[in-house]
Write a protein that holds these residues in place. Structure first.
Motif, mmCIF file in Angstrom:
data_model
loop_
_atom_site.group_PDB
_atom_site.id
_atom_site.type_symbol
_atom_site.label_atom_id
_atom_site.label_comp_id
_atom_site.label_asym_id
_atom_site.label_seq_id
_atom_site.Cartn_x
_atom_site.Cartn_y
_atom_site.Cartn_z
ATOM 1 N N ASP A 60 30.032 24.323 42.180
ATOM 2 C CA ASP A 60 30.442 24.151 43.578
ATOM 3 C C ASP A 60 29.333 24.557 44.560
ATOM 4 O OD1 ASP A 60 30.421 26.914 43.471
ATOM 5 O OD2 ASP A 60 32.537 27.159 44.016
ATOM 6 N N ASP A 64 28.443 32.513 41.660
ATOM 7 C CA ASP A 64 29.495 33.307 41.039
ATOM 8 C C ASP A 64 28.835 34.570 40.494
ATOM 9 O OD1 ASP A 64 31.700 31.279 41.278
ATOM 10 O OD2 ASP A 64 30.294 30.109 40.080
ATOM 11 N N GLU A 94 35.827 32.018 40.978
ATOM 12 C CA GLU A 94 37.002 31.833 41.842
ATOM 13 C C GLU A 94 37.976 33.005 41.729
ATOM 14 O OE1 GLU A 94 38.589 27.731 42.288
ATOM 15 O OE2 GLU A 94 37.308 27.277 40.553
ATOM 16 N N ARG A 141 38.642 23.715 37.487
ATOM 17 C CA ARG A 141 39.029 24.270 38.796
ATOM 18 C C ARG A 141 40.541 24.300 38.993
ATOM 19 N NH1 ARG A 141 34.595 21.234 40.948
ATOM 20 N NH2 ARG A 141 32.900 22.648 41.439
ATOM 21 N N LYS A 144 41.902 26.928 36.652
ATOM 22 C CA LYS A 144 41.148 28.180 36.777
ATOM 23 C C LYS A 144 40.917 28.835 35.416
ATOM 24 C CE LYS A 144 42.297 29.284 41.577
ATOM 25 N NZ LYS A 144 41.076 29.240 42.301
#
Length: 154
Positions: A60, A64, A94, A141, A144
């Motif tokens: 993305d 991270d 995330e 995504r 998750k």
């Protein structure tokens, strides 16, 4: 453009002094390691350079977090954090934390997917420790979670 994509591919190590800036889930892993070291003859935990990586794990273009226990050392124990299967790396994407025992990892782009490659214990490939064995995972995504499969070679 390509310049931004190129820079997002670099793995940026953070210094051990930045532990206080880690997200809470990773601070908990550091604290657990610190407690384990303290319990072993009142040792002191040290996190060497490269203990924390900031890298885009899910494609993305945002960094991270990865906490690599291979960089952990305890003043009173030689191999408190790693074994024959390697060391645990904690991947935070995330806000979700997953951990993987590995002997090294890297990233690749395959089509639209960002792929996490890891060198894992040979027993995961039906062998023993020196048996070469790797795994490839991609971040889902929607769910998750990491997705991976064992190849069905013919």
């Amino acid at each position: 453009g390509a310049f931004a994509v190129f820079w997002s591919l670099l793995i940026t190590p953070a210094s051990s002094a930045d532990v206080s800036e880690l997200p809470a889930q990773l601070q908990e892993k550091v604290e657990a390691a610190r407690q384990a070291c303290t319990k072993f003859d009142n040792g002191t935990l040290h996190i060497e350079w490269g203990g924390v990586d900031r890298v885009d794990l899910d494609g993305d273009l945002y960094h991270d977090w990865v906490l690599n226990e291979r960089s952990f050392s305890c003043s009173t124990a030689v191999s408190l954090y790693c074994g024959t299967g390697g060391c645990v790396s904690h991947f935070l994407v995330e806000g979700v934390l997953h951990s993987l025992l590995n002997q090294g990892w890297g990233l690749a782009d395959l089509g639209p997917n960002r792929v996490l490659l890891a060198d894992v214990h040979g027993s995961q490939c039906g062998g023993i420790n020196p048996t070469p064995c790797v795994t490839a995972s991609t971040w889902d995504r929607d769910a998750k979670q990491w997705r991976t499969t064992g190849a069905e070679w013919e």
